[in-house]
Scaffold this motif. Sequence first.
Motif, PDB file in Angstrom:
ATOM      1  N   THR A 124       6.345   8.162   4.655  1.00 30.17           N
ATOM      2  CA  THR A 124       5.968   7.523   3.695  1.00 30.17           C
ATOM      3  C   THR A 124       4.836   6.604   4.138  1.00 30.17           C
ATOM      4  O   THR A 124       4.790   5.383   4.213  1.00 30.17           O
ATOM      5  CB  THR A 124       7.253   6.177   2.989  1.00 30.17           C
ATOM      6  N   TRP A 129       3.269   0.375   7.424  1.00 32.17           N
ATOM      7  CA  TRP A 129       4.453   1.159   7.769  1.00 32.17           C
ATOM      8  C   TRP A 129       4.779   1.165   9.226  1.00 32.17           C
ATOM      9  O   TRP A 129       5.813   2.045   9.652  1.00 32.17           O
ATOM     10  CB  TRP A 129       4.514   2.348   6.821  1.00 32.17           C
ATOM     11  N   VAL A 261      12.478   1.584   3.594  1.00 37.66           N
ATOM     12  CA  VAL A 261      11.752   2.461   2.738  1.00 37.66           C
ATOM     13  C   VAL A 261      12.427   3.831   2.475  1.00 37.66           C
ATOM     14  O   VAL A 261      12.928   4.243   3.727  1.00 37.66           O
ATOM     15  CB  VAL A 261      10.347   2.431   3.193  1.00 37.66           C
ATOM     16  N   TYR A 422       5.362  13.747  10.960  1.00 39.91           N
ATOM     17  CA  TYR A 422       5.231  12.459  10.202  1.00 39.91           C
ATOM     18  C   TYR A 422       3.942  12.449   9.614  1.00 39.91           C
ATOM     19  O   TYR A 422       3.509  11.872   8.692  1.00 39.91           O
ATOM     20  CB  TYR A 422       5.406  11.000  11.012  1.00 39.91           C
TER      21      TYR A 422
END
Lengths: 463, 106
Positions: A124, A129, A261, A422
Amino acid sequence: MSPDVLIVGAGPAGMSAAISLAYSGARVRVVDEQLAPGGQVYRALDRVSTAYPDALQILGKEYADGAVLSDAFKTASVEFSASTSVWDITGGKRPTVGLVKDERAEMLHPTHIILAGGAMERPTPFPGWTLPGVMGVGAAQTLLKESGLVPKGKVIIAGTGPLVYLYARQMIAAGAPPTVIVDSAPARVPAALWGLLLKAGLADFGPLNKGRSWLKHIRAAGVDHLNGVTEWKAIGDQSVKGIEYRRRVGTRRLECDLLLVHDGVIPNTHLSMVAECSHRWHPLQRYWAPTVNAAGASSQPGISIAGDGAGIEGADAAACRGRIVGFSVACHLGLIGREELKSKIADDQRKLNKLAILRSFLDHFYRPLPSMQVPPAADTIVCRCEEVTAGEILKVAKSGCVGPNQGKAFTRCGMGPCMGRYCGTTVSQIIADHHGLSVEDVGHYRIRPPVRPLRVGQLAALD
Amino acid sequence: MFRRTRQSAEPVGSDLIKFRFENREILAARGDSVAAALLAAGISDFRSSVVSGESRGPFCLIGNCFDCLVEIDGEPNQRSCQEPVGEGMQVRRQQGIRTARISYES
């Protein structure tokens, strides 16, 4: 001695496949990185049940019910290797698996390999983040299962999907409700999806009812539940201090000590990719998944794939897939006949058909948030390992870079220790968007071994 | 950031594990990962990142993201979410870029 069948992953799919194969008389070995079988969904079930049953109460029935499968797995004639990582897979006439445990690497040549590597939370990328105190909802739930940890202080959940509501309900049961759920899904099911919702309800009202009860529970606990949020960023310097989110036209800031999240889950594909199995892009849920047939066979001879690692369907479906793949491999190895295979998997096929109707609704309703697919803010970190931003990726795309592998050479994006887990899909989508291509045209990073950390010393210990 | 449930907060006997993070003694339960034990002790800053030197902590907790890397008993680049706690372990914050350590022992 190499087993007949080596299974990677001891979640619902891996355990079910192992039980089916052991029943059919195959020599089976199952390897998993965790200390005990269960996968992410039934992680640490034995430890929770014996050491801190109060967490079992919090986790609820869905989790406790995993004992049926894990008990059957423990009594089956299967060799289980815990704390074992897989760093390479090759298919073909002589399938090969590279393992590493403690100080020893090992190469096995089973007759057949079943990948049951499950899923991970969808990356995300949003500003902030990478701050300590920002983590996945699934990550927080892992801590509850593994060690009985419950969040404290001001906790905000941002994102959407069934896991958000399940975990919020578990937090409430632990006496630590989230202060706010910043939800990217709409508050109501849009008219265009009523048909799918009706079909799902007619097939089985149970799961929908369960979801409704979670939402009711969250409302009754006084949790502020804000739907229709489109973007957010984490605020903080050394650690997270708050969230700024955009909803409709306005932005608002809220303080928090922990920001959890979630934007759904995607298949773990590094093992199927390193084995060079062919993959397809799921246009609705926006993830890569290996191409498999109804029996779970991949495009590579000697490799089958079961469960969420072959496409997201959930834990119940993964158990069905595991049995179907397990018995199909048993049949392929000549251990059971075609008729026996048919009768063994008929119930699972029926159950899967039913689950697929619900999944279709979930896939359409809980869509990945567009702002997390191609981050609008140029300074958003895309590659957490090498700290490469969305703006840098766009810049190399503008200068003519047409694929993620070429992008590595310019930016180091995807070359850190997570090996692109990621950033992979984000990078491909930024490049595809810029050139007006589809993600399938742009493709994914080429994944090479070792896909798990392997020291030279461990490799040198190979026989 | 995190607390333990009542029953998970009381490891006794051989289930109680003591180890060190930097200069601080951490109490943990046998079977905890290093990451879970540190988070339960209120520590979320596990390392500094390799390019900007910013603080990082656990993100995925299933061994995929490599953001929870620490040094354990002198061995760098350990995924703290995958490493179980051990009595007397020395855990250190991982600082910046990874380095290869070469020893010439035969």
